[in-house]
Write a protein that holds these residues in place. Structure first.
Motif, PDB file in Angstrom:
ATOM      1  N   ARG A  81       0.730  -1.066   0.029  1.00  0.00           N
ATOM      2  CA  ARG A  81       0.123   0.087   0.148  1.00  0.00           C
ATOM      3  C   ARG A  81       1.087   1.507   0.028  1.00  0.00           C
ATOM      4  O   ARG A  81       0.599   2.358  -0.688  1.00  0.00           O
ATOM      5  N   LEU A  82       1.984   1.317   0.719  1.00  0.00           N
ATOM      6  CA  LEU A  82       2.884   2.502   0.705  1.00  0.00           C
ATOM      7  C   LEU A  82       3.555   2.543  -0.795  1.00  0.00           C
ATOM      8  O   LEU A  82       3.668   3.686  -0.877  1.00  0.00           O
ATOM      9  N   ARG A  83       3.809   1.653  -1.388  1.00  0.00           N
ATOM     10  CA  ARG A  83       4.188   1.582  -2.734  1.00  0.00           C
ATOM     11  C   ARG A  83       3.268   2.386  -3.799  1.00  0.00           C
ATOM     12  O   ARG A  83       3.652   3.223  -4.484  1.00  0.00           O
ATOM     13  N   GLU A  84       1.929   1.765  -3.301  1.00  0.00           N
ATOM     14  CA  GLU A  84       0.893   2.561  -4.312  1.00  0.00           C
ATOM     15  C   GLU A  84       0.850   3.970  -4.059  1.00  0.00           C
ATOM     16  O   GLU A  84       0.530   4.818  -5.136  1.00  0.00           O
ATOM     17  N   LEU A  85       1.162   4.566  -3.131  1.00  0.00           N
ATOM     18  CA  LEU A  85       1.262   6.206  -3.060  1.00  0.00           C
ATOM     19  C   LEU A  85       2.157   6.891  -3.674  1.00  0.00           C
ATOM     20  O   LEU A  85       1.950   7.771  -4.099  1.00  0.00           O
ATOM     21  N   GLY A  86       3.089   5.878  -4.375  1.00  0.00           N
ATOM     22  CA  GLY A  86       4.038   6.353  -5.397  1.00  0.00           C
ATOM     23  C   GLY A  86       3.599   6.131  -6.714  1.00  0.00           C
ATOM     24  O   GLY A  86       4.383   6.287  -7.676  1.00  0.00           O
ATOM     25  N   GLY A  87       2.137   5.414  -6.825  1.00  0.00           N
ATOM     26  CA  GLY A  87       1.771   5.171  -7.876  1.00  0.00           C
ATOM     27  C   GLY A  87       2.039   3.819  -8.806  1.00  0.00           C
ATOM     28  O   GLY A  87       1.819   3.619  -9.811  1.00  0.00           O
ATOM     29  N   GLN A  88       2.505   2.838  -7.837  1.00  0.00           N
ATOM     30  CA  GLN A  88       3.151   1.779  -8.463  1.00  0.00           C
ATOM     31  C   GLN A  88       1.880   0.681  -8.074  1.00  0.00           C
ATOM     32  O   GLN A  88       1.253   0.635  -6.863  1.00  0.00           O
ATOM     33  N   THR A  89       1.717  -0.114  -8.916  1.00  0.00           N
ATOM     34  CA  THR A  89       1.278  -1.426  -8.673  1.00  0.00           C
ATOM     35  C   THR A  89       2.119  -2.402  -8.404  1.00  0.00           C
ATOM     36  O   THR A  89       2.859  -3.245  -9.381  1.00  0.00           O
ATOM     37  N   ARG A 116       3.142  -7.674 -17.033  1.00  0.00           N
ATOM     38  CA  ARG A 116       2.613  -6.465 -17.082  1.00  0.00           C
ATOM     39  C   ARG A 116       2.830  -5.527 -15.781  1.00  0.00           C
ATOM     40  O   ARG A 116       2.819  -4.635 -16.073  1.00  0.00           O
ATOM     41  N   HIS A 117       3.092  -6.277 -14.994  1.00  0.00           N
ATOM     42  CA  HIS A 117       3.284  -5.714 -13.388  1.00  0.00           C
ATOM     43  C   HIS A 117       4.393  -6.294 -12.690  1.00  0.00           C
ATOM     44  O   HIS A 117       4.323  -6.911 -11.819  1.00  0.00           O
ATOM     45  N   PRO A 118       5.699  -6.202 -13.276  1.00  0.00           N
ATOM     46  CA  PRO A 118       6.779  -6.604 -12.753  1.00  0.00           C
ATOM     47  C   PRO A 118       7.096  -6.318 -11.265  1.00  0.00           C
ATOM     48  O   PRO A 118       7.829  -7.242 -10.782  1.00  0.00           O
ATOM     49  N   GLY A 119       6.489  -5.555 -10.774  1.00  0.00           N
ATOM     50  CA  GLY A 119       6.668  -4.911  -9.248  1.00  0.00           C
ATOM     51  C   GLY A 119       5.876  -6.033  -8.413  1.00  0.00           C
ATOM     52  O   GLY A 119       6.211  -5.860  -7.112  1.00  0.00           O
ATOM     53  N   VAL A 120       5.008  -6.600  -9.063  1.00  0.00           N
ATOM     54  CA  VAL A 120       4.101  -7.482  -8.031  1.00  0.00           C
ATOM     55  C   VAL A 120       4.927  -8.849  -7.871  1.00  0.00           C
ATOM     56  O   VAL A 120       5.430  -9.344  -8.848  1.00  0.00           O
ATOM     57  N   LEU A 121       4.653  -9.356  -6.720  1.00  0.00           N
ATOM     58  CA  LEU A 121       5.525 -10.477  -6.397  1.00  0.00           C
ATOM     59  C   LEU A 121       4.219 -11.629  -5.987  1.00  0.00           C
ATOM     60  O   LEU A 121       3.697 -11.822  -5.036  1.00  0.00           O
ATOM     61  N   PRO A 122       3.672 -12.429  -7.083  1.00  0.00           N
ATOM     62  CA  PRO A 122       2.680 -13.369  -6.584  1.00  0.00           C
ATOM     63  C   PRO A 122       3.241 -14.524  -6.059  1.00  0.00           C
ATOM     64  O   PRO A 122       4.324 -15.146  -6.236  1.00  0.00           O
ATOM     65  N   ARG A 123       2.368 -15.152  -5.140  1.00  0.00           N
ATOM     66  CA  ARG A 123       2.698 -16.523  -4.343  1.00  0.00           C
ATOM     67  C   ARG A 123       1.242 -17.138  -4.454  1.00  0.00           C
ATOM     68  O   ARG A 123       0.306 -16.708  -4.355  1.00  0.00           O
ATOM     69  N   LEU A 124       1.320 -18.345  -4.917  1.00  0.00           N
ATOM     70  CA  LEU A 124       0.046 -19.069  -5.314  1.00  0.00           C
ATOM     71  C   LEU A 124       0.098 -20.606  -4.494  1.00  0.00           C
ATOM     72  O   LEU A 124       1.018 -21.383  -4.610  1.00  0.00           O
ATOM     73  N   SER A 281      -5.845  -4.024  -1.890  1.00  0.00           N
ATOM     74  CA  SER A 281      -4.691  -3.186  -2.569  1.00  0.00           C
ATOM     75  C   SER A 281      -4.885  -3.006  -3.816  1.00  0.00           C
ATOM     76  O   SER A 281      -5.691  -3.473  -4.419  1.00  0.00           O
ATOM     77  N   ARG A 282      -4.178  -2.034  -4.347  1.00  0.00           N
ATOM     78  CA  ARG A 282      -4.336  -1.765  -6.017  1.00  0.00           C
ATOM     79  C   ARG A 282      -3.862  -3.028  -6.886  1.00  0.00           C
ATOM     80  O   ARG A 282      -4.484  -3.504  -7.729  1.00  0.00           O
ATOM     81  N   ALA A 283      -2.871  -3.883  -6.309  1.00  0.00           N
ATOM     82  CA  ALA A 283      -2.499  -5.068  -7.049  1.00  0.00           C
ATOM     83  C   ALA A 283      -3.475  -6.120  -6.965  1.00  0.00           C
ATOM     84  O   ALA A 283      -3.822  -6.818  -7.992  1.00  0.00           O
ATOM     85  N   VAL A 284      -4.052  -6.220  -5.970  1.00  0.00           N
ATOM     86  CA  VAL A 284      -5.279  -7.224  -5.712  1.00  0.00           C
ATOM     87  C   VAL A 284      -6.387  -6.982  -6.877  1.00  0.00           C
ATOM     88  O   VAL A 284      -7.168  -7.636  -7.438  1.00  0.00           O
ATOM     89  N   ASP A 285      -6.934  -5.606  -6.746  1.00  0.00           N
ATOM     90  CA  ASP A 285      -7.954  -5.163  -7.503  1.00  0.00           C
ATOM     91  C   ASP A 285      -7.505  -5.238  -8.946  1.00  0.00           C
ATOM     92  O   ASP A 285      -8.511  -5.784  -9.668  1.00  0.00           O
ATOM     93  N   ALA A 286      -6.481  -5.040  -9.375  1.00  0.00           N
ATOM     94  CA  ALA A 286      -5.917  -5.134 -10.760  1.00  0.00           C
ATOM     95  C   ALA A 286      -6.143  -6.566 -11.267  1.00  0.00           C
ATOM     96  O   ALA A 286      -6.435  -6.884 -12.054  1.00  0.00           O
ATOM     97  N   PHE A 287      -5.314  -7.332 -10.313  1.00  0.00           N
ATOM     98  CA  PHE A 287      -5.230  -9.006 -10.527  1.00  0.00           C
ATOM     99  C   PHE A 287      -6.682  -9.577 -10.813  1.00  0.00           C
ATOM    100  O   PHE A 287      -6.951 -10.386 -11.628  1.00  0.00           O
ATOM    101  N   VAL A 288      -7.528  -9.143  -9.690  1.00  0.00           N
ATOM    102  CA  VAL A 288      -8.944  -9.617  -9.777  1.00  0.00           C
ATOM    103  C   VAL A 288      -9.900  -9.265 -11.143  1.00  0.00           C
ATOM    104  O   VAL A 288     -10.335 -10.127 -11.996  1.00  0.00           O
ATOM    105  N   ALA A 289      -9.369  -7.937 -11.647  1.00  0.00           N
ATOM    106  CA  ALA A 289     -10.244  -7.591 -12.936  1.00  0.00           C
ATOM    107  C   ALA A 289      -9.454  -8.368 -14.043  1.00  0.00           C
ATOM    108  O   ALA A 289     -10.157  -8.872 -15.102  1.00  0.00           O
ATOM    109  N   PHE A 290      -8.203  -8.493 -14.111  1.00  0.00           N
ATOM    110  CA  PHE A 290      -7.303  -9.088 -15.090  1.00  0.00           C
ATOM    111  C   PHE A 290      -7.872 -10.713 -15.163  1.00  0.00           C
ATOM    112  O   PHE A 290      -8.174 -11.145 -16.195  1.00  0.00           O
ATOM    113  N   ALA A 291      -7.958 -11.233 -14.227  1.00  0.00           N
ATOM    114  CA  ALA A 291      -8.082 -12.665 -14.041  1.00  0.00           C
ATOM    115  C   ALA A 291      -9.450 -12.944 -14.522  1.00  0.00           C
ATOM    116  O   ALA A 291      -9.701 -14.041 -15.241  1.00  0.00           O
ATOM    117  N   ARG A 292     -10.595 -12.133 -14.008  1.00  0.00           N
ATOM    118  CA  ARG A 292     -12.003 -12.184 -14.547  1.00  0.00           C
ATOM    119  C   ARG A 292     -11.961 -12.433 -16.281  1.00  0.00           C
ATOM    120  O   ARG A 292     -12.617 -13.198 -16.758  1.00  0.00           O
TER     121      ARG A 292
END
Length: 302
Positions: A81-89, A116-124, A281-292
């Motif tokens: 969330r702090l990274r998002e303040l700088g406009g990053q996903t 598309r979002h190299p700054g995101v670190l997914p774990r599955l 977070s922005r990353a979660v919202d973006a991934f949900v929309a992308f995955a759907r």
């Protein structure tokens, strides 16, 4: 940002090995042991039992492990969330998915999103639908993909796409000659099914009840906890199974298995779940929309 001792303890508890934890954290084993000992002194409690070269969690250690997972997840969320303040996903993205979705539908989606979002670190995390919901509910996961809808009041659930379950068997099986399979016909043959807690198992049980049959009406010869195991078993002629058509596309094309629609057809929802009271977070919202969007394109039911 979380206490380093907590991170080290969590790694040891996860691996139940000081050596493996040290390797995962790029630390020496004495340093790992020192950090855990400091944490035990702070809590005034023994967190591990050490006997005959093996370690196990004490009751205090089990409790600490559960809380450590939540604390570390919240720390990662704060970082994102702090990274998002700088406009990053950016930041960690902790995803859970039922076996079918994780193995056959989600890998390509996660891979494309990461590009598309190299700054995101997914774990599955791969588990059955019941476990995934539990982990999302207690905040150890950001979101989860399951078969059907969630019944947990703490979770919000949104449908991503539809998925058809079909009868799957070997080409030599008597059912392989049929164009459609009536549910009553299934009772005449051996059945290889998923384990309790599986979303697929729940959907099949509900379907049978809806058409006036129960799971006991099938000749259950074996249960298995993964689609790959089911495919291997029915390929031998042991019986038939009912599973997502998305899991057998390759085998059907190669002529190794046959997939036949049920009549009436069995179509279920695939859903995404996340904590109802949590600001995403922005990353979660973006991934949900992308995955759907991606899942809807892949799971078109004709």
């Amino acid at each position: 940002m979380a206490d380093r001792r907590l991170q080290v303890f969590h790694a040891v508890a996860k691996h139940l090995s000081f050596t493996k934890a040290a390797e995962a954290l790029c630390m020496t084993q004495p340093a790992v042991t020192f950090q855990v000992r400091q944490l035990e002194e702070q809590f005034n409690a023994r967190l591990f039992d050490r006997a005959q070269g093996r370690i196990t969690l004490t009751p205090a250690g089990q409790l600490a492990f559960e809380y450590a997972g939540r604390i570390l997840a919240l720390s990662g969320e704060l970082d994102g969330r702090l990274r998002e303040l700088g406009g990053q996903t950016a930041g960690p993205l902790l995803i859970g998915a039922s076996t079918t979705i994780a193995e056959y539908l989600l890998p390509a989606v996660v891979g494309e999103f990461k590009v598309r979002h190299p700054g995101v670190l997914p774990r599955l995390l791969v588990a059955n639908s019941e476990v995934v919901q539990e982990r999302v509910s207690d905040r150890r996961l950001d979101l989860g993909f399951i078969e059907g809808d969630s019944r947990l009041p703490t979770l919000a659930s949104e449908t991503c796409c539809d998925d058809e379950l079909q009868v799957v068997c070997s080409p030599s099986h008597p059912l392989a000659k049929l164009a459609l399979v009536a549910p009553r016909t299934l009772a005449e043959h051996g059945y290889v099914g998923r384990e309790p807690g599986s979303g697929t198992r729940e959907v099949v049980d509900h379907y049978l009840a809806k058409v006036g049959m129960g799971i006991d009406s099938l000749q259950m010869v074996m249960e298995a906890s993964s689609p790959e195991a089911l495919k291997g078993l029915v390929a031998t002629g042991l019986g038939f199974t009912v599973m997502s058509r998305a899991t057998v596309v390759k085998e059907v094309l190669l002529g190794e298995l046959v997939a036949i629609p049920l009549a009436p057809r069995l179509i279920r929802n695939l859903s995404v779940v996340y904590p109802r009271e949590r600001i995403q977070s922005r990353a979660v919202d973006a991934f949900v929309a992308f995955a759907r969007e991606r899942l809807q394109a892949r799971c078109v039911v004709a």
